[in-house]
Write an enzyme that holds these catalytic residues in place. Sequence first.
Site, PDB file in Angstrom:
ATOM      1  N   LYS A   1       7.818   0.698   1.623  1.00 45.79           N
ATOM      2  CA  LYS A   1       7.568   0.239  -0.060  1.00 45.79           C
ATOM      3  C   LYS A   1       9.153   0.428  -0.206  1.00 45.79           C
ATOM      4  O   LYS A   1      10.056   0.281  -0.290  1.00 45.79           O
ATOM      5  CB  LYS A   1       6.801   0.031  -1.143  1.00 45.79           C
ATOM      6  CG  LYS A   1       5.587  -1.029  -0.944  1.00 45.79           C
ATOM      7  CD  LYS A   1       5.132  -0.729  -2.268  1.00 45.79           C
ATOM      8  CE  LYS A   1       4.937   0.835  -2.954  1.00 45.79           C
ATOM      9  NZ  LYS A   1       4.377   1.245  -1.833  1.00 45.79           N
TER      10      LYS A   1
ATOM     11  N   ASP B   1      -2.012  -0.346  -3.555  1.00 41.76           N
ATOM     12  CA  ASP B   1      -3.244   0.001  -3.975  1.00 41.76           C
ATOM     13  C   ASP B   1      -4.392   0.126  -4.814  1.00 41.76           C
ATOM     14  O   ASP B   1      -5.297  -0.370  -4.017  1.00 41.76           O
ATOM     15  CB  ASP B   1      -3.393   1.888  -3.421  1.00 41.76           C
ATOM     16  CG  ASP B   1      -2.456   2.351  -2.792  1.00 41.76           C
ATOM     17  OD1 ASP B   1      -1.773   3.194  -2.205  1.00 41.76           O
ATOM     18  OD2 ASP B   1      -3.172   2.107  -1.202  1.00 41.76           O
TER      19      ASP B   1
ATOM     20  N   LYS C   1       4.559   9.236  -8.212  1.00 40.70           N
ATOM     21  CA  LYS C   1       4.967   9.451  -7.311  1.00 40.70           C
ATOM     22  C   LYS C   1       6.632   9.943  -7.208  1.00 40.70           C
ATOM     23  O   LYS C   1       6.775  11.069  -7.138  1.00 40.70           O
ATOM     24  CB  LYS C   1       4.917   8.980  -5.508  1.00 40.70           C
ATOM     25  CG  LYS C   1       3.709   9.963  -4.575  1.00 40.70           C
ATOM     26  CD  LYS C   1       3.607   9.740  -3.160  1.00 40.70           C
ATOM     27  CE  LYS C   1       4.102   9.200  -3.075  1.00 40.70           C
ATOM     28  NZ  LYS C   1       3.832   7.430  -2.966  1.00 40.70           N
TER      29      LYS C   1
ATOM     30  N   LYS D   1       0.887  -1.161   0.174  1.00 37.68           N
ATOM     31  CA  LYS D   1       0.591   0.186   0.201  1.00 37.68           C
ATOM     32  C   LYS D   1       0.863   1.886  -0.399  1.00 37.68           C
ATOM     33  O   LYS D   1       1.559   1.048   0.554  1.00 37.68           O
ATOM     34  CB  LYS D   1      -0.754  -0.094   1.165  1.00 37.68           C
ATOM     35  CG  LYS D   1      -1.683   0.866   0.941  1.00 37.68           C
ATOM     36  CD  LYS D   1      -2.658   1.200   2.901  1.00 37.68           C
ATOM     37  CE  LYS D   1      -3.758   2.004   2.989  1.00 37.68           C
ATOM     38  NZ  LYS D   1      -2.789   3.362   2.956  1.00 37.68           N
TER      39      LYS D   1
END
Lengths: 251, 418, 413
Positions: free
Chosen positions: A14, A127, A40, A9
């Site tokens: 991560k 996600d 991102k 998630k």
Amino acid sequence: MKKIAIYGKGGIGKSTTTSNLSAALAARGLKVMQIGCDPKADSTKNLMQGRIIPTVLDQIRQRDNQVELDHIAFEGFGGVVCVEAGGPTPGIGCAGRGIITAFQKLEELKAYERYQPDIVFYDVLGDVVCGGFAMPIRGGYADNVFIVTSGEMMALYAATNIAHAIENFGKRGYAKYSGLIQNSRNVENEDALVQQVARESGTQVIKIIPRHKLVQQAENQGMTVVEAFPGSEMAREYNCLADKVMKEVGL
Amino acid sequence: MSCCFENTLHYSSPAHGDWGVVRIGMLAPESVQLFVCPFACGRHGAIGAMRQGFKNRLFYLYISQSDIINGYDDLIPEAVEEVFAALPKMPRVFFIFVSCLDDLIGTDHEALLAVLGAEHPDVAFRVCHMNPISLGSLTPPPISIQNNLYSLLEPAENRDQGVNSLGNLVALSPDSELHDFLEAAGCDGLRHISQYETYDAYQEMARSRANLVLAPAGRYAAQQMQEKHGLSFLFLPVSYRLEEIEESYRRLQEFLLPGQPLAFDFSRQKAAALQQVERARTLVGSTPVIVDGSAVVRPFGLARALLEYGFSVCRIEAQECSAIDRSDMEWLRAKHPEIEIFQPQHHKAVLFQRRLPGSIAIGVDGAYLAGSRYVVDLFNDQGMFGYYAVKKLMELIEEAAKAPVDLEGLINEYGLVV
Amino acid sequence: MAVLSLFLPPFSPDYSGVSAVLFDLKTVTAMHDASGCTGNYTGYDEPRWYGSKSPVYCSGLREIDAVLGDDEKLIQKMIDAARDIQPDLMALVGSPVPMVIGSDLAGVAAELEARTGIPSFGFDTTGTTYYDKGAAATILALLERFTEPLATMPGSVNILGATPMDFGKGENLRDLKKLLQDRGLFLTACLAMDYNLAALRQSAAAEVNLAVSRTGLLVAAEMEKRYGIPYLCGLPYGEKASEEYFAALEEVRQSRQSRIFNASSRDFCDCCKLSAAGGACGVGRANDSRTAPEILIVGEQVQANAIRLALQRDYGESSVAVGCLFGLEPGLALPQDKDLKSEQLIGQELNRDNYRLIIADPFLKVLLQNNQKEFWPNAQYAVSSKLAADQIARLTGSHFNRWVNLRIEKTKV
């Protein structure tokens, strides 16, 4: 060459985990490549002295068909080759397709042939698992998948979803689900919760990484713990994780 | 007759297709179209437009994979300006078409229209969809494009005695008695979008007193017009059965002049239709007849009509059965279980089994798949309504029965797109 | 990047290339789309569709299946069709929607194969590249699956890169086959028009590959690596140029060295007796309007090159440039050749003052602003589809000379 996908998630750690893994393995003399698959585009920044590198999609956008490998792949700590797939402006376009296009570009530019990595990590936002975000676990990409999770509800939920995706692809002979990596958030009863999810999805927790302030301190310097505090207890934890991962993937 | 429409891979015969959204959209006077899509999506529309002579109103902005990933909303206003620059005269209507993939990435059309509208207040911009991926939804392309057309009508201050025809892509034949009936009922002409050459003239349709929806694809647009203009509508699908035609006129009478006695005597038209039925049936005899959904909106209804007139219907070719055709299908199933239902897009169609070269096919797709040498040149009920439709159909059947046709030529002439 | 097109139709896309290659085989092929993509292929890219029994289908993709990624529905439809059609192989062909949702067609194909035992392929075409890419990828995938290396059969050749997008219904190919036969050569496989699975399997035995289009060149290069078959890339157009073509073919047979049969910059500069750097023909000085090329041939690169060479050898026309509509293959290009990536670039090139004659698809004429220029139509199916199929010029061998002579006579009149 072993290709490993690390899912989880958003915000679960991560990238921190993957970067420390990359750094630990690079420090042992292995050639590592880390590919961030999150719009991102900050997966590799702690391997790059805090620098956000240009993404594959940005370069395609700017240079059209003139993109070269040097525009998108950068060597960071320990010679780790860092790549960020990138993504569209939030709210428009199609992030999933973006990952596929970025992967195709890497192949077209023969990135794996040129760098000859021993290990490739795909650091993937978990996600959403649409076609694009599932790309790293499809044919020809990752051999093994690890999922990073904490004991928080949403993280466990995402982990279960990702496990389903891997299971769905099982018939096609794709990536093997190799276990959960617990990135502790000190949630109540955390170890037991994560254990339970592992059991339910027929896997194991390969390593519990404790919560430690050194991680944040290293990141403030734009580094992994392995780079900033190589002698620390936390660096040893990541090295231990590296051992476990290597064992799981058979290296 | 069995009733089992299977969802298989789709075979696309050379006779499969219809007008397509480009050609339908071109009905809007003084309009141009800009497609924003991968180049591949535009090929059929563009070649079709070249054949039909309106490529000079059709333009493309080909988007790349990179544009799809990054979103292409912001590229459109500039492309619109370039289209304007290339045109000899400013259009009044500007259709921006997006394709299937736009449905999946959620472009913000409202924001786009606001930007364009502010820049060019004299041009009506609409976002249209060439998105067959939405087939099965409430507004697939054939329906949404008609709504785009009629959404261009602005509410009028005054009403007149005109009546609009909606849904039919070709104007009703002047030979149909519907015109005479409307005149007798005090209406001032049956209007159709194709009769207007300018955008301003087209606004006349906003002044009409009512909408007659002659084909199902116009029903949604009529509902929208009812909301926007307060304009009531009556759905009168084309029928080839005399009692249904009679009933349609009764409903129309009640709709236009509630409570008043029937304003028109149809006996002459009815007699002429029956006379033509007799001639055609005598000529055709027991020759097997194929009824194909490309010719008419309601193939089951037409098959029933033909059986009632004494023809030997052997096959109905339909990919599915629409709601308005269902009762006739039930009737056929009960009374004529021997009649074959043939799905033209079924994967087995490509095997070309059960050929019927000696048959008369009503509709080109049915003819192609059965190998019929005799073909009734009718597509999508074009120009048909009322007793006239029966008479005209019988004339066409008579014509078809007399000589084999060059089917490939006929299909090419239709210029269908998938 | 986004490109505006105001006058020309879009050209044939990659998925049509895939389907055209599969057309002749006993397949169950499904284009994974809602309907329009399949319609492009069957309606406008495949001149053989009318009257054929080729099982190229549309999957009937619907929004909800796309959003939910419901592959099982597709797999089930394929299996149902395979039961009735009994195909030798199955294929799934991508289109823009599968591209966006990232459908894993190769994975679905693997699953199909595992469940049916029928060799299955997935092609990730997107509708954003041209037919030649799709066609080449498909021929290569078929070869990889079905064609093992074989002992060479002397005197045998393959024709590579035969697609309807380049050759319409294939009249020029039939003429080429006749010429080969006249010279005692025999055909192993014509990939991919008028062939079958047996011919495909046999294709590894050919002595030489004849690449007749860019598609063909892409395949030939790979076949040379896999099977050691050298290739000759070009077409025998024009009487004298054809003689040279067959001499070159003989040379490839002897030397086992591949060759691109094309004019060279040297050819042009020899003709005007000046050095390559400043020949009157304009080589090396293409920007100088006085010496820039006088004739422009626009279209598929291999075919355009063949016309150029024939014009030179048979008519002494030495100042000719080629404009590529589907991408420029550097190995096939001379310095004056142009990559005409967009309608705007095509228009600019067509309207350059230096050209007195344009040879191109008739649809391109709309971009010509100056009607003083001569325009010889040579239709290409990938551009004008069935609308100008009667203007596909017959150019193989001496047909070229007849075609040119007729044009010259017309001009005189």
